[in-house]
Design a protein around this motif. Structure first.
Motif, short mmCIF file in Angstrom:
data_model
loop_
_atom_site.label_atom_id
_atom_site.label_comp_id
_atom_site.label_asym_id
_atom_site.label_seq_id
_atom_site.Cartn_x
_atom_site.Cartn_y
_atom_site.Cartn_z
N GLU A 52 0.75 -0.98 -0.34
CA GLU A 52 -0.46 0.34 -0.02
C GLU A 52 0.62 1.30 -0.74
O GLU A 52 2.02 1.30 0.37
N LYS A 53 0.04 2.08 -0.99
CA LYS A 53 0.83 2.97 -0.27
C LYS A 53 0.49 4.75 -1.70
O LYS A 53 -1.27 4.67 -1.59
N THR A 54 0.06 5.89 -0.75
CA THR A 54 0.20 6.87 -1.09
C THR A 54 -0.25 7.02 -2.35
O THR A 54 0.78 7.07 -3.05
N GLN A 55 -1.39 7.42 -2.83
CA GLN A 55 -1.26 8.01 -4.28
C GLN A 55 -0.46 9.38 -4.74
O GLN A 55 0.59 8.90 -5.71
N ALA A 56 0.07 10.18 -3.98
CA ALA A 56 1.67 10.93 -4.25
C ALA A 56 2.41 9.56 -4.50
O ALA A 56 3.53 9.91 -4.98
N GLN A 57 2.87 8.78 -3.12
CA GLN A 57 4.30 7.89 -3.28
C GLN A 57 3.88 7.12 -4.47
O GLN A 57 5.30 6.52 -5.69
N ASP A 90 -2.81 11.85 7.23
CA ASP A 90 -2.78 12.69 6.66
C ASP A 90 -3.83 12.73 5.84
O ASP A 90 -4.36 12.10 4.90
N ALA A 91 -5.14 13.56 6.37
CA ALA A 91 -5.98 13.91 5.98
C ALA A 91 -6.74 13.70 4.68
O ALA A 91 -7.27 13.94 4.24
N ARG A 92 -5.23 14.42 4.06
CA ARG A 92 -5.19 15.19 2.24
C ARG A 92 -4.92 13.84 2.00
O ARG A 92 -5.26 14.67 0.43
N SER A 93 -4.02 13.40 1.95
CA SER A 93 -3.93 11.86 0.48
C SER A 93 -5.00 10.57 1.37
O SER A 93 -5.42 10.27 2.18
N ARG A 94 -4.90 10.13 -0.07
CA ARG A 94 -5.23 8.52 0.07
C ARG A 94 -4.20 7.40 0.00
O ARG A 94 -3.64 7.25 -0.67
N LEU A 95 -4.77 6.07 0.46
CA LEU A 95 -3.50 5.07 0.71
C LEU A 95 -4.32 4.18 -0.62
O LEU A 95 -5.73 4.09 -1.05
N VAL A 96 -3.52 4.06 -1.35
CA VAL A 96 -4.26 3.29 -2.47
C VAL A 96 -3.18 1.11 -2.50
O VAL A 96 -1.79 1.10 -1.70
N SER A 97 -4.15 0.52 -2.54
CA SER A 97 -3.19 -0.76 -2.65
C SER A 97 -4.01 -1.68 -4.14
O SER A 97 -5.83 -1.50 -4.05
#
Length: 161
Positions: A52-57, A90-97
């Protein structure tokens, strides 16, 4: 009319790398098109296969503009290959998996990826391939935009025998 036999740039690393890159990209795009996936989607799935990563990662590790990653992630959600959830840190980002469907697709693709890689690099011995990957990683690391706190990889130095 010019004599092309005297053009030395065709033997240079930059020319060869650019030419081979175009050939690899054409072959790669054809391979992915048959599987109804874009290069950006494939890169995102590959990154997410590691966890899992943030969209920015995902954007950073795939060298995709973060503004374009949202469209890529949306397409993967529509395929049911990835899922997103709020990032509790971090409420500004989402985790993607990857979803189970995405994990299954990625796993099933591995034998095809190995065959495609073997076909493309068939002119190289196993040792040559290892060296090529090491050299390309060094080049990529030297040209990548460093992230905050990133550690630069050491550069491969061939041994003299």
């Amino acid at each position: 009319m010019t004599n092309c036999d005297n053009v030395k740039y065709q033997d240079g690393a930059s020319f060869l790398l650019a030419t081979l890159g175009r050939r690899a990209e054409r072959a790669w795009n054809a391979f992915l098109a048959k599987r109804s996936v874009t290069t950006a989607q494939f890169a995102a799935i590959a990154a997410l296969s590691e966890g899992e990563k943030t969209q920015a990662q995902v954007a950073m590790v795939t060298a995709v503009d973060p503004r374009n990653m949202a469209v890529t992630i949306k397409g993967l959600i529509e395929k049911n290959w990835v899922q997103v959830r709020p990032n509790p840190e971090d409420a500004r980002s989402r985790l993607v998996s990857l979803t189970p469907v995405g994990e299954e697709w990625w796993s099933a693709l591995q034998p095809e990826l190995r065959r495609e890689r073997e076909n493309f690099f068939q002119a190289l011995t196993d040792d040559d391939f290892v060296i090529l990957e090491r050299l390309l990683r060094n080049l990529e690391a030297s040209h990548a935009v460093p992230s905050v706190g990133a550690v630069r990889r050491s550069v491969y130095q061939p041994t003299k025998d």
